[in-house]
Design a protein around this motif. Structure first.
Motif, PDB file in Angstrom:
ATOM      1  N   PHE A 100       0.860  -1.324   0.116  1.00 47.24           N
ATOM      2  CA  PHE A 100       0.043   0.112  -0.089  1.00 47.24           C
ATOM      3  C   PHE A 100       0.798   1.324   0.089  1.00 47.24           C
ATOM      4  O   PHE A 100       0.349   2.318  -0.544  1.00 47.24           O
ATOM      5  N   VAL A 101       2.036   1.280   0.620  1.00 44.75           N
ATOM      6  CA  VAL A 101       2.769   2.371   0.843  1.00 44.75           C
ATOM      7  C   VAL A 101       3.410   2.540  -0.768  1.00 44.75           C
ATOM      8  O   VAL A 101       3.455   3.917  -1.088  1.00 44.75           O
ATOM      9  N   PHE A 104       0.207   4.184  -2.876  1.00 47.97           N
ATOM     10  CA  PHE A 104      -0.209   5.626  -2.396  1.00 47.97           C
ATOM     11  C   PHE A 104       0.638   6.610  -2.525  1.00 47.97           C
ATOM     12  O   PHE A 104       1.275   6.900  -1.848  1.00 47.97           O
ATOM     13  N   ASN A 138      -7.858   3.380  -3.908  1.00 47.83           N
ATOM     14  CA  ASN A 138      -6.687   2.710  -3.152  1.00 47.83           C
ATOM     15  C   ASN A 138      -6.819   2.286  -2.088  1.00 47.83           C
ATOM     16  O   ASN A 138      -6.383   1.135  -1.460  1.00 47.83           O
ATOM     17  N   SER A 235       8.227   3.601  -5.599  1.00 46.90           N
ATOM     18  CA  SER A 235       7.227   4.795  -5.736  1.00 46.90           C
ATOM     19  C   SER A 235       7.970   6.014  -6.458  1.00 46.90           C
ATOM     20  O   SER A 235       7.158   6.764  -7.231  1.00 46.90           O
ATOM     21  N   PRO A 268       5.473   8.567  -1.206  1.00 50.58           N
ATOM     22  CA  PRO A 268       4.245   7.940  -0.639  1.00 50.58           C
ATOM     23  C   PRO A 268       3.616   9.033   0.188  1.00 50.58           C
ATOM     24  O   PRO A 268       4.246   9.832   0.866  1.00 50.58           O
ATOM     25  N   ALA A 272      -0.526   6.743   3.399  1.00 51.07           N
ATOM     26  CA  ALA A 272       0.147   5.229   3.533  1.00 51.07           C
ATOM     27  C   ALA A 272       0.598   4.864   4.854  1.00 51.07           C
ATOM     28  O   ALA A 272       0.311   3.634   5.461  1.00 51.07           O
ATOM     29  N   ALA A 286       6.103   2.227   6.736  1.00 46.42           N
ATOM     30  CA  ALA A 286       5.482   3.196   6.216  1.00 46.42           C
ATOM     31  C   ALA A 286       5.848   4.667   6.509  1.00 46.42           C
ATOM     32  O   ALA A 286       6.022   5.381   5.652  1.00 46.42           O
TER      33      ALA A 286
END
Length: 309
Positions: A100-101, A104, A138, A235, A268, A272, A286
């Protein structure tokens, strides 16, 4: 370069203030937890509600730019999840939080002001197209992935019920959903209520960033730096490269390409960490990824601006 510094350094400093206050004993751990609860449970949902309620949805669903941006985001989510599981031997719940980090991007705090400063306000239409579905899409992916990871072989019906319950009870999703209801129905928010919401909105990002500094003091990066660098590379490098490649295939306009690339190349976002904090998973990864990614953006965004110019 001065414009980038003017945008990014204040964000970095605010996180630093929170770190220093926590390190100096002026802001205790329980205060940090309370501040993050306020930001995550109340202020940021108000921010998302207001943003969606006032968005021009008619111009926000531009499929070429959405395909370009979200194809890169979803690939990075998959690479983050698989890398965390296979390369770094994290359990599935940690792996979802780490993925997820990588998913996003900081589309609002960094993507919008950098695009506007670099290319003018007329270049922001593509940014708004991305932002319109960024948080709800997301967060839905993250919640579904986390609940599946937590299921551990539970019956599909129970898993589906848990996912639905977790989604509708999530304060961020509630804020987004109410914003869409107001937008689509044309309801008018009473001015007194809107003024109160605006006061909450002004506190949202400063509170979250200051609290993040306190979190960083608690979750020091020992033992996680390889994972953090991997996520930051996804990212800041992999995501915009994919967006650039897909954007060429679907023939994005110059303005659309700029919006998609700058947003994809942003570090991020604070959500996140809020997601990791909400589930109590991979919080150190995160938090550190948000900090290091934001710092690294001063160089990486400058490179992309040179390419796009």
């Amino acid at each position: 370069m001065q414009a980038l510094i003017d945008v990014i350094i204040p964000v970095f400093l605010l996180v630093g203030f929170g770190y220093a206050a926590s390190w100096g004993g002026l802001f205790k751990a329980e205060y940090v937890d309370g501040l993050m609860k306020f930001a995550q449970g109340f202020a940021i949902p108000c921010l998302l509600f207001s943003a969606i309620a006032n968005l021009d949805l008619g111009q926000s669903f531009n499929w070429p730019i959405l395909l370009s941006f979200y194809s890169g985001a979803f690939v990075c989510f998959a690479l983050g999840l698989i890398g965390a599981r296979v390369l770094f031997k994290r359990d599935w719940e940690d792996a979802v939080a780490i993925g997820f980090v990588a998913l996003f991007s900081n589309s609002v705090l960094l993507g919008l002001p950098i695009t506007e400063r670099a290319f003018g306000s007329e270049a922001l239409t593509g940014n708004y197209a991305i932002i319109a579905i960024h948080a709800p899409l997301n967060l839905s992916i993250g919640i579904i992935g986390m609940e599946l990871a937590k299921a551990h072989g539970a019956p599909a019906r129970d898993v589906a019920r848990t996912i639905f319950t977790s989604t509708i009870k999530n304060s961020l999703i509630i804020g987004i959903s109410l914003g869409f209801i107001v937008n689509l129905t044309g309801l008018t928010v009473p001015s007194v209520l809107q003024d109160a919401i605006d006061l909450m909105i002004r506190a949202a990002l400063p509170a979250a960033l200051f609290g993040l500094g306190g979190v960083l003091h608690r979750y020091k990066p020992e033992g996680d730096m390889t994972t953090v660098l991997y996520v930051v590379a996804l990212s800041l490098v992999v995501h915009p490269v994919i967006v650039y490649s897909v954007g060429q295939l679907v023939d994005l306009s110059t303005f659309e390409m700029r919006s998609a690339i700058i947003t994809a190349a942003s570090a991020p976002g604070i959500n996140a960490y809020l997601f990791a904090n909400m589930y109590g998973r991979a919080k150190r990864v995160a938090a550190t990824s948000v900090l290091l990614g934001t710092a690294a953006n001063m160089g990486s965004i400058w490179v992309w601006l040179l390419i796009l110019s």
